[in-house]
Design an enzyme around this catalytic site. Structure first.
Site, PDB file in Angstrom:
ATOM      1  N   TYR A  16      91.778  62.666 121.145  1.00 48.66           N
ATOM      2  CA  TYR A  16      90.676  61.703 121.019  1.00 48.66           C
ATOM      3  C   TYR A  16      90.086  61.383 122.386  1.00 48.66           C
ATOM      4  O   TYR A  16      90.813  61.123 123.346  1.00 48.66           O
ATOM      5  CB  TYR A  16      91.171  60.392 120.397  1.00 48.66           C
ATOM      6  N   LYS A  52     119.564  40.596 118.091  1.00 49.66           N
ATOM      7  CA  LYS A  52     118.259  40.229 117.510  1.00 49.66           C
ATOM      8  C   LYS A  52     117.352  41.456 117.450  1.00 49.66           C
ATOM      9  O   LYS A  52     117.611  42.463 118.136  1.00 49.66           O
ATOM     10  CB  LYS A  52     117.614  39.144 118.387  1.00 49.66           C
TER      11      LYS A  52
HETATM   12  C1  PLP Z   1     117.411  38.049 124.206  1.00 47.67           C
HETATM   13  C2  PLP Z   1     118.293  36.979 124.734  1.00 47.67           C
HETATM   14  C3  PLP Z   1     119.455  37.284 125.458  1.00 47.67           C
HETATM   15  C4  PLP Z   1     119.810  38.693 125.893  1.00 47.67           C
HETATM   16  O1  PLP Z   1     119.038  39.054 127.026  1.00 47.67           O
HETATM   17  P1  PLP Z   1     119.293  40.457 127.747  1.00 47.67           P
HETATM   18  O2  PLP Z   1     118.437  40.405 128.964  1.00 47.67           O
HETATM   19  O3  PLP Z   1     118.856  41.514 126.800  1.00 47.67           O
HETATM   20  O4  PLP Z   1     120.752  40.524 128.040  1.00 47.67           O
HETATM   21  C5  PLP Z   1     120.304  36.243 125.793  1.00 47.67           C
HETATM   22  N1  PLP Z   1     120.016  34.970 125.458  1.00 47.67           N
HETATM   23  C6  PLP Z   1     118.892  34.634 124.803  1.00 47.67           C
HETATM   24  C7  PLP Z   1     118.638  33.207 124.481  1.00 47.67           C
HETATM   25  C8  PLP Z   1     117.981  35.618 124.433  1.00 47.67           C
HETATM   26  O5  PLP Z   1     116.849  35.276 123.783  1.00 47.67           O
END
Ligand code: PLP
Length: 366
Positions: free
Chosen positions: A259, A34
Site C-alpha cells: 500500500y 494480567k
Molecule cells: C504491571 C504491573 C506490575 C508488573 O510490572 P513489570 O514491569 O512487568 O514487572 C507490577 N505491579 C503493578 C501494579 C502493575 O500494574
C-alpha cells in the site's frame, strides 16, 4: 488444521525465570499475569509460575482473577484495577484480594455481605501520580478500615528501569512513611510490596515482603538500554512468534511494494509474504524489524497490512512458499527479538508481546 502463525510459549522458561527472580529478591514473588499473561496465556503461565515458586498471582481485572479461580487455582490472587461499582461480591465469593485506592471503593468493598471480611490491599501513590491513595490518604482512619481485612499495602514505581534516578529513592521513602502511618492504626503484619521487575533486578532495598514481577518473568528485559539484555540478566525469553510464508516470489529491481508503494526494490530479489498483520499485533508503523529464515534476517519491505506483510528474503534465499519464518524469539539463533520490534515501532517489548492478537494460537512447550 495447521496454523499459519503461532506463538510458541516455553513454560520451562517461565518457571526458570520465576526461580531466578525469586532467588534474586529473597522474598515472596507475585507473578503478574494480567492482560492474558502479557499475551502468553493466562492460565498456563499462572500454573507454570506457581510451579516455579511464585506464591501469589497479580492481575488488573476482576474477570482475570475469576478466570484463574475457575481454572482451579487456589493461590492468593490480587486484582488492582477494580473500580467502584464492580461486582465486589464475586471477588469475595471467589476469595480474591482487591486493591483499593479510594474511600468510595473502600466503602463499597466494606458493604459486601459475607461471613468473613473482604480482603484488601491498600494502594498508595508514592510519586507515580497514577493509581493509589494520595489526597484521601490522611482522611483514612480506623473507622473506614474496620469493615475489611487489611492484608497488604503497596505502591508502584514510575522509573525503576532508571537505576539511580532520584525519584526511585523518593518513592521508596514515601512508601516507608505511608506504611508507618498505616501500621500506627494497629496493622503490624501487613504484606508490603513495591518492586516491579526492574526494581527486583536492581534495587534490593525495595523488595520488602514481596515483589511483583511481570515482564522479567516472561524473560524480557524491562529496558535493554538501562538494564541490559535478557541474557545479561540471566532471563530466558519465553515466547517465540512464528508464521508461514504464504508466498515467495522473484521480483525485478524497481518493484513498488505494498500500500502506498512506500518501498521499492533496489535490485532483483525474492520477496516473502508473511501470513500475519496488524490484526495479529504486528505494528503497522514497524519499519526496521523483520523475520528470520534459517538464521538469516529478512527485513520488512513496505507497509504492514491487516493480515500480511512482505519481507525481503534476498535474491539467494532458499525459502519457499509454505516455509516457516521466525518473527521474533530470544535472538539466540539470529532472529529478531521483541526488543527489536519494540524499537522498530517506537514502542517497547511489553506492548509487542501483549498485543499479539487472539487469532494467533498459543502453543505450549514444557
Ligand atoms: C504491571 C504491573 C506490575 C508488573 O510490572 P513489570 O514491569 O512487568 O514487572 C507490577 N505491579 C503493578 C501494579 C502493575 O500494574
Amino acid at each position: 488444521m495447521t496454523n499459519r502463525a503461532e506463538a510458541v510459549v516455553n513454560l520451562s522458561a517461565i518457571k526458570a525465570n520465576v526461580a531466578t527472580l525469586k532467588a534474586k529478591a529473597g522474598v515472596d514473588l507475585m507473578a503478574v499475569v494480567k492482560a492474558d499473561a502479557y499475551g502468553h496465556g493466562l492460565v498456563p503461565v499462572a500454573k507454570a509460575a506457581l510451579d516455579g515458586g511464585a506464591t501469589w498471582l497479580g492481575v488488573a481485572l476482576l474477570e482475570e482473577a475469576i478466570t484463574l479461580r475457575a481454572a482451579g487455582i487456589t493461590a492468593p490472587i490480587l486484582a488492582w484495577l477494580v473500580p467502584p461499582g464492580s461486582d465486589f461480591q464475586s471477588a469475595v465469593d471467589n476469595n480474591i484480594d482487591i486493591a483499593v485506592a479510594s474511600i468510595k471503593a473502600l466503602d463499597e468493598v466494606s458493604a459486601v455481605k459475607c461471613s468473613k471480611r473482604p480482603r484488601v490491599h491498600l494502594e498508595v501513590d508514592t510519586g507515580m501520580t497514577r493509581g493509589g491513595f494520595l489526597d484521601e490518604w490522611p482522611k483514612i482512619d480506623a473507622l473506614h478500615l474496620h469493615g475489611v481485612e487489611i492484608v497488604g499495602i503497596f505502591s508502584h514505581f514510575a522509573r525503576a528501569d532508571e537505576p539511580g534516578q532520584p525519584q526511585n529513592l523518593s518513592q521508596l521513602n514515601r512508601f516507608k512513611k505511608m506504611v508507618a502511618s498505616l501500621e500506627s492504626f494497629g496493622y503490624p503484619h501487613l504484606i508490603r510490596h513495591l518492586s516491579n521487575s526492574a526494581a527486583t533486578l536492581v534495587d534490593e532495598a525495595s523488595s520488602f515482603d514481596m515483589v511483583r514481577t511481570g515482564i522479567a518473568m516472561y524473560g524480557l528485559s524491562p529496558d535493554v538500554k538501562t538494564l541490559g539484555t535478557s541474557k545479561g540478566l540471566g532471563l530466558i525469553p519465553a515466547m517465540t512468534l512464528r508464521a508461514k510464508l504464504h508466498l515467495v516470489k522473484k521480483v525485478p529491481a524497481g518493484s513498488p511494494v505494498g500500500y502506498g508503494a512506500t518501498a521499492v526494490t533496489e535490485s532483483a530479489t525474492k520477496l516473502g509474504l508473511v501470513a500475519m498483520g496488524y490484526a495479529d499485533g504486528i505494528p503497522r508503523v514497524a519499519q526496521s524489524a523483520g523475520v528470520s529464515f534459517l538464521g538469516e534476517k529478512a527485513p520488512i519491505i513496505g507497509r504492514v497490512s491487516m493480515d500480511q506483510f512482505v519481507v525481503d528474503l534476498g535474491a539467494d534465499s532458499t525459502a519457499q512458499s509454505g516455509d516457516w519464518v521466525t518473527v521474533f524469539g530470544s535472538g539466540a539463533d539470529g532472529e529478531y527479538t521483541s526488543d527489536d520490534w519494540g524499537a522498530a515501532s517506537g514502542s517497547i517489548n511489553y506492548e509487542i508481546v501483549t498485543r499479539i492478537g487472539p487469532r494467533v494460537p498459543r502453543i505450549y512447550e514444557l
